[in-house]
Motif scaffolding. Sequence first.
Motif: not given
Length: 211
Positions: A84-110
């Motif tokens: 659990a400890t390595p996975f938790a640290l890996l999760g913290l690293a992912a959470l720290a550097f993750a980025e996201e975008s949501v684009d709502v267009g006329a026909d599609e959402i990405v």
Amino acid sequence: MANRDGERVRITASPGGLRIEIGALIGSRRERIRLLLAGSVLVAAALFGGARLARAWETGLRRGDFSDLPLPVLSALTAAVGLATPFALLGLAALAFAEESVDVGADEIVIRTSAFERVTVRRFSRADLECWRETFLPLPPWWTWAVRRLAARASGRLFPLAGMAGPAEKRRIGAALARATGKPLVGDRGRRRDPDPASVPGDGHGGKILR
């Protein structure tokens, strides 16, 4: 829906739709401190637990008797701490550097999510969108530590988003998406979470303002 300087969540409306950008936690000084504290507590707890387990193993092997802590329980606890400890640290690293975008267009959402230098793209037709949903279901990504998740429901499927956003940020994102698409933000029991459009004051230009 105005953005404030220094915010991780940027919401930009345009005649063609809506764009939401969620920056990495590591970009905020306050969040860096919180992540550092969380990592330190996690490592300290793992070291303390590991030391206690090591003594239990040593005592049991020396005496040839695990009556104080049964062998199956000791083995399970050791595996839990070791895995659990390595996975938790890996999760913290992912959470720290993750980025996201949501684009709502006329026909599609990405929805684009970047983590571990890998970009995951989820897209669906805007015509298939049923609602935006706040849920306690265990949706991906696995590294998010959020209890309440935010997702788009389209064609009977849930498309998770904003995994690295906090509760208040999720509500703000959900309200903005509900306003932009005309689809409600609901909870697990179907209750609306976004303001009723009829009760939201106007902005003086024929639009609505979400607080």
